[in-house]
Scaffold this motif. Structure first.
Motif, PDB file in Angstrom:
ATOM      1  N   ASP A  41      15.878  64.763  10.770  1.00 38.69           N
ATOM      2  CA  ASP A  41      16.799  63.689  10.295  1.00 38.69           C
ATOM      3  C   ASP A  41      16.021  62.984   9.429  1.00 38.69           C
ATOM      4  O   ASP A  41      14.716  63.023   8.449  1.00 38.69           O
ATOM      5  CB  ASP A  41      16.163  62.472  10.899  1.00 38.69           C
ATOM      6  CG  ASP A  41      17.062  60.947  10.522  1.00 38.69           C
ATOM      7  OD1 ASP A  41      16.207  60.234   9.555  1.00 38.69           O
ATOM      8  OD2 ASP A  41      17.682  60.880  11.171  1.00 38.69           O
ATOM      9  N   PRO A  42      16.555  62.623   7.954  1.00 35.41           N
ATOM     10  CA  PRO A  42      16.091  62.886   6.777  1.00 35.41           C
ATOM     11  C   PRO A  42      15.901  61.202   6.371  1.00 35.41           C
ATOM     12  O   PRO A  42      13.922  61.759   5.138  1.00 35.41           O
ATOM     13  CB  PRO A  42      17.226  62.545   5.550  1.00 35.41           C
ATOM     14  CG  PRO A  42      17.945  62.936   6.543  1.00 35.41           C
ATOM     15  CD  PRO A  42      18.574  62.763   7.331  1.00 35.41           C
ATOM     16  N   ALA A  43      15.261  60.302   7.166  1.00 31.09           N
ATOM     17  CA  ALA A  43      13.686  59.622   6.656  1.00 31.09           C
ATOM     18  C   ALA A  43      13.285  59.872   7.548  1.00 31.09           C
ATOM     19  O   ALA A  43      11.665  59.529   6.929  1.00 31.09           O
ATOM     20  CB  ALA A  43      14.576  58.229   7.961  1.00 31.09           C
ATOM     21  N   ARG A  44      13.265  60.551   8.843  1.00 27.38           N
ATOM     22  CA  ARG A  44      12.262  61.457   9.175  1.00 27.38           C
ATOM     23  C   ARG A  44      11.183  62.210   8.532  1.00 27.38           C
ATOM     24  O   ARG A  44      10.199  62.507   8.692  1.00 27.38           O
ATOM     25  CB  ARG A  44      12.253  61.973  10.559  1.00 27.38           C
ATOM     26  CG  ARG A  44      12.359  60.697  11.554  1.00 27.38           C
ATOM     27  CD  ARG A  44      12.991  60.567  13.160  1.00 27.38           C
ATOM     28  NE  ARG A  44      13.438  60.786  13.210  1.00 27.38           N
ATOM     29  CZ  ARG A  44      14.549  60.618  13.924  1.00 27.38           C
ATOM     30  NH1 ARG A  44      14.332  61.394  15.118  1.00 27.38           N
ATOM     31  NH2 ARG A  44      16.214  59.972  14.871  1.00 27.38           N
ATOM     32  N   GLU A  66       9.605  50.058   1.832  1.00 33.20           N
ATOM     33  CA  GLU A  66       9.972  50.072   0.455  1.00 33.20           C
ATOM     34  C   GLU A  66      10.392  51.739   0.126  1.00 33.20           C
ATOM     35  O   GLU A  66      11.189  51.848  -0.365  1.00 33.20           O
ATOM     36  CB  GLU A  66       9.201  49.744  -1.029  1.00 33.20           C
ATOM     37  CG  GLU A  66       9.576  49.114  -1.802  1.00 33.20           C
ATOM     38  CD  GLU A  66       8.445  48.985  -3.028  1.00 33.20           C
ATOM     39  OE1 GLU A  66       8.757  49.832  -4.186  1.00 33.20           O
ATOM     40  OE2 GLU A  66       7.760  48.168  -3.017  1.00 33.20           O
ATOM     41  N   PRO A  67       9.308  52.934  -0.375  1.00 37.64           N
ATOM     42  CA  PRO A  67      10.273  53.758  -0.298  1.00 37.64           C
ATOM     43  C   PRO A  67      11.413  54.685   0.702  1.00 37.64           C
ATOM     44  O   PRO A  67      12.172  55.928   0.111  1.00 37.64           O
ATOM     45  CB  PRO A  67       9.262  54.715  -0.019  1.00 37.64           C
ATOM     46  CG  PRO A  67       7.594  54.098   0.257  1.00 37.64           C
ATOM     47  CD  PRO A  67       8.046  52.596   0.451  1.00 37.64           C
ATOM     48  N   LEU A  68      11.483  53.985   1.569  1.00 39.47           N
ATOM     49  CA  LEU A  68      12.696  54.676   2.407  1.00 39.47           C
ATOM     50  C   LEU A  68      13.510  53.492   2.347  1.00 39.47           C
ATOM     51  O   LEU A  68      14.642  54.135   2.631  1.00 39.47           O
ATOM     52  CB  LEU A  68      11.799  54.709   3.736  1.00 39.47           C
ATOM     53  CG  LEU A  68      10.956  54.955   4.132  1.00 39.47           C
ATOM     54  CD1 LEU A  68      10.654  55.227   6.033  1.00 39.47           C
ATOM     55  CD2 LEU A  68      11.612  57.213   4.156  1.00 39.47           C
ATOM     56  N   GLY A  69      13.559  52.906   1.740  1.00 42.84           N
ATOM     57  CA  GLY A  69      14.381  51.156   1.784  1.00 42.84           C
ATOM     58  C   GLY A  69      14.929  51.266   2.736  1.00 42.84           C
ATOM     59  O   GLY A  69      16.454  50.364   3.544  1.00 42.84           O
ATOM     60  N   LEU A  70      14.038  51.073   3.876  1.00 40.65           N
ATOM     61  CA  LEU A  70      14.593  51.155   5.416  1.00 40.65           C
ATOM     62  C   LEU A  70      13.873  49.772   5.427  1.00 40.65           C
ATOM     63  O   LEU A  70      12.828  49.106   5.362  1.00 40.65           O
ATOM     64  CB  LEU A  70      14.744  52.239   5.617  1.00 40.65           C
ATOM     65  CG  LEU A  70      14.587  53.589   5.778  1.00 40.65           C
ATOM     66  CD1 LEU A  70      14.593  54.695   7.124  1.00 40.65           C
ATOM     67  CD2 LEU A  70      16.808  53.322   6.281  1.00 40.65           C
ATOM     68  N   SER A  71      14.737  49.012   7.004  1.00 39.82           N
ATOM     69  CA  SER A  71      13.953  47.941   7.164  1.00 39.82           C
ATOM     70  C   SER A  71      12.966  48.310   8.535  1.00 39.82           C
ATOM     71  O   SER A  71      12.466  49.378   8.676  1.00 39.82           O
ATOM     72  CB  SER A  71      15.285  46.570   8.186  1.00 39.82           C
ATOM     73  OG  SER A  71      15.544  47.950   9.292  1.00 39.82           O
ATOM     74  N   GLN A  72      11.970  47.104   8.693  1.00 35.02           N
ATOM     75  CA  GLN A  72      10.526  47.449   9.486  1.00 35.02           C
ATOM     76  C   GLN A  72      10.885  48.108  11.192  1.00 35.02           C
ATOM     77  O   GLN A  72      10.167  48.681  11.143  1.00 35.02           O
ATOM     78  CB  GLN A  72       9.767  46.248   9.603  1.00 35.02           C
ATOM     79  CG  GLN A  72       8.682  46.576  10.324  1.00 35.02           C
ATOM     80  CD  GLN A  72       8.580  46.453  11.697  1.00 35.02           C
ATOM     81  OE1 GLN A  72       9.562  45.195  12.076  1.00 35.02           O
ATOM     82  NE2 GLN A  72       7.973  46.470  12.340  1.00 35.02           N
ATOM     83  N   PRO A  73      12.007  47.395  11.744  1.00 37.85           N
ATOM     84  CA  PRO A  73      12.318  47.705  12.581  1.00 37.85           C
ATOM     85  C   PRO A  73      13.023  49.679  12.361  1.00 37.85           C
ATOM     86  O   PRO A  73      12.566  50.573  13.802  1.00 37.85           O
ATOM     87  CB  PRO A  73      13.623  47.250  13.560  1.00 37.85           C
ATOM     88  CG  PRO A  73      13.244  45.831  12.304  1.00 37.85           C
ATOM     89  CD  PRO A  73      12.726  46.309  11.119  1.00 37.85           C
ATOM     90  N   THR A  74      13.572  49.948  11.430  1.00 36.18           N
ATOM     91  CA  THR A  74      14.531  50.698  11.557  1.00 36.18           C
ATOM     92  C   THR A  74      12.945  51.903  11.234  1.00 36.18           C
ATOM     93  O   THR A  74      13.058  53.242  11.906  1.00 36.18           O
ATOM     94  CB  THR A  74      14.813  51.885  10.533  1.00 36.18           C
ATOM     95  OG1 THR A  74      16.197  50.055  10.765  1.00 36.18           O
ATOM     96  CG2 THR A  74      15.777  52.574  10.307  1.00 36.18           C
ATOM     97  N   VAL A  75      12.178  51.608  10.009  1.00 39.70           N
ATOM     98  CA  VAL A  75      11.050  52.796  10.129  1.00 39.70           C
ATOM     99  C   VAL A  75      10.292  52.694  11.249  1.00 39.70           C
ATOM    100  O   VAL A  75       9.691  54.130  11.715  1.00 39.70           O
ATOM    101  CB  VAL A  75       9.828  52.611   9.256  1.00 39.70           C
ATOM    102  CG1 VAL A  75       8.992  52.148   8.832  1.00 39.70           C
ATOM    103  CG2 VAL A  75      10.662  51.656   8.131  1.00 39.70           C
ATOM    104  N   SER A  76      10.043  51.523  12.612  1.00 39.74           N
ATOM    105  CA  SER A  76       9.434  51.868  13.561  1.00 39.74           C
ATOM    106  C   SER A  76       9.989  52.914  14.763  1.00 39.74           C
ATOM    107  O   SER A  76       9.329  53.212  15.066  1.00 39.74           O
ATOM    108  CB  SER A  76       9.324  50.385  13.996  1.00 39.74           C
ATOM    109  OG  SER A  76       8.472  49.824  13.520  1.00 39.74           O
TER     110      SER A  76
END
Length: 118
Positions: A41-44, A66-76
């Motif tokens: 997965d690109p984010a991972r 911030e570097p990923l441009g993702l919300s906290q729940p998505t990063v979690s």
């Protein structure tokens, strides 16, 4: 008609070396498939690279959004998948989680990829 002189082959193993030292057994394939699924997965992949870029120190979850441009729940969600796969370790301090790479967690993947390029 001209004749062509053939030279003897001295070291067959140099051109015909196997890709890996031994084929994967069923359990090894299952384990590697879980790891590959977790990192596919690109984010991972970016999370792994951000944590690795911290040079062996821990990375706060707050430094991932911030570097990923993702919300906290998505990063979690993504970090949870990586922790469950044994790629990252997580330590909770107060309201923040800190992540670090599990030593040797990606060695099998790296070994497989580097042997395939030989």
């Amino acid at each position: 008609m001209a004749t062509v002189e053939l030279l003897p082959i001295e070291d067959v193993s140099a051109c015909c070396a196997p890709l890996a030292s031994a084929p994967l057994d069923a359990a090894g394939a299952e384990s590697l498939a879980r790891t590959l699924k977790a990192i596919a997965d690109p984010a991972r992949l970016r999370i792994i690279s951000i944590v690795a870029a911290h040079g062996g120190t821990e990375t706060c979850a707050c430094d991932l959004q911030e570097p990923l441009g993702l919300s906290q729940p998505t990063v979690s969600h993504h970090t949870k998948v990586l922790v469950e796969a044994g790629i990252l370790s997580r330590e909770k301090r107060g309201t923040w989680a800190y992540y670090s790479l599990v030593p040797g967690a990606l060695d099998t993947v790296a070994g497989l990829l580097t042997s395939a390029t030989r």
